[in-house]
Structure formats: C-alpha cells, structure tokens
Design a protein around this motif. Structure first.
Motif, PDB file in Angstrom:
ATOM      1  N   TYR A   1      -3.193   3.702  -2.502  1.00  0.00           N
ATOM      2  CA  TYR A   1      -3.056   2.914  -3.718  1.00  0.00           C
ATOM      3  C   TYR A   1      -2.480   1.534  -3.401  1.00  0.00           C
ATOM      4  O   TYR A   1      -1.516   1.416  -2.632  1.00  0.00           O
ATOM      5  N   CYS A   2      -3.046   0.534  -4.021  1.00  0.00           N
ATOM      6  CA  CYS A   2      -2.530  -0.825  -3.922  1.00  0.00           C
ATOM      7  C   CYS A   2      -1.479  -1.027  -5.014  1.00  0.00           C
ATOM      8  O   CYS A   2      -1.637  -0.527  -6.138  1.00  0.00           O
TER       9      CYS A   2
ATOM     10  N   PRO B   1       8.796 -11.456 -15.973  1.00  0.00           N
ATOM     11  CA  PRO B   1       9.987 -11.556 -16.816  1.00  0.00           C
ATOM     12  C   PRO B   1      10.833 -10.293 -16.849  1.00  0.00           C
ATOM     13  O   PRO B   1      11.997 -10.342 -17.258  1.00  0.00           O
ATOM     14  N   CYS B   2      10.294  -9.177 -16.420  1.00  0.00           N
ATOM     15  CA  CYS B   2      11.070  -7.946 -16.272  1.00  0.00           C
ATOM     16  C   CYS B   2      10.419  -7.151 -15.139  1.00  0.00           C
ATOM     17  O   CYS B   2       9.208  -7.265 -14.915  1.00  0.00           O
ATOM     18  N   PRO B   3      11.229  -6.369 -14.433  1.00  0.00           N
ATOM     19  CA  PRO B   3      10.676  -5.611 -13.301  1.00  0.00           C
ATOM     20  C   PRO B   3       9.524  -4.715 -13.730  1.00  0.00           C
ATOM     21  O   PRO B   3       9.630  -3.983 -14.713  1.00  0.00           O
ATOM     22  N   ASP B   4       8.451  -4.773 -12.967  1.00  0.00           N
ATOM     23  CA  ASP B   4       7.293  -3.968 -13.316  1.00  0.00           C
ATOM     24  C   ASP B   4       6.415  -3.768 -12.093  1.00  0.00           C
ATOM     25  O   ASP B   4       6.317  -4.635 -11.236  1.00  0.00           O
ATOM     26  N   ASN B   5       5.795  -2.605 -12.050  1.00  0.00           N
ATOM     27  CA  ASN B   5       4.861  -2.274 -10.982  1.00  0.00           C
ATOM     28  C   ASN B   5       3.463  -2.137 -11.557  1.00  0.00           C
ATOM     29  O   ASN B   5       3.279  -1.592 -12.650  1.00  0.00           O
ATOM     30  N   TYR B   6       2.498  -2.610 -10.793  1.00  0.00           N
ATOM     31  CA  TYR B   6       1.097  -2.462 -11.156  1.00  0.00           C
ATOM     32  C   TYR B   6       0.388  -1.708 -10.037  1.00  0.00           C
ATOM     33  O   TYR B   6       0.700  -1.896  -8.857  1.00  0.00           O
ATOM     34  N   TRP B   7      -0.580  -0.876 -10.439  1.00  0.00           N
ATOM     35  CA  TRP B   7      -1.271  -0.035  -9.470  1.00  0.00           C
ATOM     36  C   TRP B   7      -2.779  -0.168  -9.598  1.00  0.00           C
ATOM     37  O   TRP B   7      -3.304  -0.341 -10.711  1.00  0.00           O
TER      38      TRP B   7
ATOM     39  N   TRP C   1       0.840  -1.185   0.000  1.00  0.00           N
ATOM     40  CA  TRP C   1       0.000   0.000   0.000  1.00  0.00           C
ATOM     41  C   TRP C   1       0.880   1.240   0.000  1.00  0.00           C
ATOM     42  O   TRP C   1       1.891   1.296   0.721  1.00  0.00           O
ATOM     43  N   TYR C   2       0.469   2.202  -0.801  1.00  0.00           N
ATOM     44  CA  TYR C   2       1.110   3.490  -0.863  1.00  0.00           C
ATOM     45  C   TYR C   2       0.043   4.554  -0.641  1.00  0.00           C
ATOM     46  O   TYR C   2      -1.144   4.292  -0.779  1.00  0.00           O
ATOM     47  N   ARG C   3       0.474   5.749  -0.335  1.00  0.00           N
ATOM     48  CA  ARG C   3      -0.458   6.854  -0.185  1.00  0.00           C
ATOM     49  C   ARG C   3       0.103   8.086  -0.874  1.00  0.00           C
ATOM     50  O   ARG C   3       1.312   8.246  -0.998  1.00  0.00           O
TER      51      ARG C   3
END
Length: 117
Positions: free
Chosen positions: A93-94, A101-107, A35-37
């Motif tokens: 935000y979640c 297969p490669c670094p990635d962030n989902y939000w 979790w982010y804010r």
C-alpha cells in the motif's frame, strides 16, 4: 489526495519488481510518503518512507533489498524490490501523510505482489 499504485503481479523467486504510486490532489501539503505491506490476517507494517526533502527510512527487515525513490516531476514514488522470495508475497500500500491542517493519512487501494517458487 489520491494515490494510485501499480506494478504488482506475479514474480519468480529471485526476481525483481518495481511498484509505482502516483499522487494527485493537495500534494504540496504532504510531509512524507511511503510504502506499507499487509499480509492476510496481519497488521499493516511499514516498509519504507521518503520525506518531502528526500530523506529515506527503511524497516530493518528490508534494508539493503528494497529501495524507495521518487520522481517529483511525475508526482510518483517507487519501490524497487530485488531478490524476492515467496515469503515476500503480500499486498503493498502507498501512503501519504500530512500534518497540516490536521494530521491525516491517505492510502492507495493496494497492489498485490506474488512471488512464485
């Protein structure tokens, strides 16, 4: 990977709220979730994370007041927030992070928590 948050809303000062984030898609590739804010005009900041193994990590300002947890069977993570103050009003935000297969962030789309005095 898709993330859908819920549980935000209006809370009275001193009260509690529990945010939920349901994840779908390639969940087996997720290394950790969190979790982010983000307050208006400020950068998004880490609140807490939980790894695929269940280890948790918290930002110093929230230690002892917020708890991150998960229900693997429901593909859901939670953020329990207690003793809320008006200054805790912000968007949450979640997040899901994959290294392969490669670094990635989902939000997720975010959920607003408003604490009234």
């Amino acid at each position: 990977v898709q993330l859908v948050e819920s549980g935000g809303g209006l809370v009275q000062a001193g009260g509690s709220a529990r945010l939920s984030c349901v994840v779908s898609g390639s969940t087996f590739s997720i290394n950790h979730m969190g979790w982010y804010r983000q307050a208006p005009g400020k950068q998004r900041e880490l609140v807490a994370t939980i790894s695929s193994g269940g280890s948790t990590n918290y930002a110093d300002p929230v230690k002892g007041r917020l708890t991150i947890s998960r229900d693997k069977a429901k593909y859901t993570i939670y953020l329990q927030m207690n003793s809320l103050k008006p200054e805790n009003t912000t968007e949450y935000y979640c997040n899901a992070y994959m290294s392969q297969p490669c670094p990635d962030n989902y939000w997720g789309q975010g959920t607003q928590v408003t604490v009234s005095s």
